[in-house]
Write an enzyme that holds these catalytic residues in place. Sequence first.
Site: not given
Length: 391
Positions: A122, A171
């Site tokens: 996603s 991330d």
Amino acid sequence: MYDPAQLRSIHLSRFGDEPAIFAAPGRVNIIGEHTDYAEGFVMPAAIDFATLAAISPRADGKVVLYSENYAEQREFEASSLPAERSGHWTDYPLGVLAVLAGEGHTIPSFSLSLWGDVPLGSGLSSSAAIEVATALAVTALIDVGYPRPVLARLCQRSENEFVGSSCGIMDQFISANAAENNALLLDCRDLTFRLAPIPASVALVIANTMVQHAITGGEYTSRRAQVEEAAAVIARHRPEVRFLRDATLDDLERYGSEMSPLALKRARHVITENTRTVAAAEALIHHDLKELGRLMAEAHVSYSQDFEASCEEADAMVELAQDLPGLIGARLTGGGFGGCTVNLVEQQHAREFAAALGQRYAARTGIIPQIHICHASGGANRVQESIQAVT
């Protein structure tokens, strides 16, 4: 919603041992795409979605990995763990173990149960959440403490060197270092950062286009290669420019003809995105939400047209949000080629906004999206036994 008590029960039932439980959040990047591996700036925030890791020691010489999401268990010999990826979900925890072993740590025998609600593919960084949760769990088991920026770098290496994804540091860094109710302006060169408070009056509405992306795929890799090609051309004239972080639009005017047309476009995105990201943090710090929204809109156009990392569905999701009440800014977030848009929305309009955007997107594309109203959460942590559920 993720439920530590439920994972504890699952682990206890499966392995018969009381686990320690760790949580690592996914993230949404408010602005700053494909600038991290150019040693530039990014501005992510951790979100309510997370991966949980439950760990307990074993005495049989095995490393046993179980995923509740995949309902699958795999066993390995702790003394001879795989040396390369297999294309399986276990690559992510095994990559962490490989890097820790490379740092000189003996990997013990243990059982590890993983469960998460970060949507796969996603653009919300499910892989980094798995890596950081695993790293926290295993380092706690072997009683080794790394500073969080160092832990993030080890997890990035596991994805680069073992999994085979050429991701930057963003991330893993935000998952390990986030602060609740804040975005984080990260300098990917030296890992210094500033917190940028997100007002309580602003909601993060994350809209999943339901178009999945995979950052180990060719599109991501080709974009990174084009960025590096542009940097190499400029470096021939300005040797101090090793990354596009140090380049300017003037450099593109001077030397762009020596690049491929695609490298030139990618470089223009990265250079302008770095400037936008720093400006966006200043706007957030000074509560200039109008300017923040303008910068997000400009960033999406650049991401879609210069970097060509959007898709028809993501462009539609951003377009359809523009005249909805409460919108501050909207753009595609994450590695691109699908995934989610991030929408900063006035809190009082968030539910109405989410419902209307979902209806519009379904009518336009025939796809029913998943839309979540989130807030900026804290970073990875050991879950206290008293916590029953986190929403």
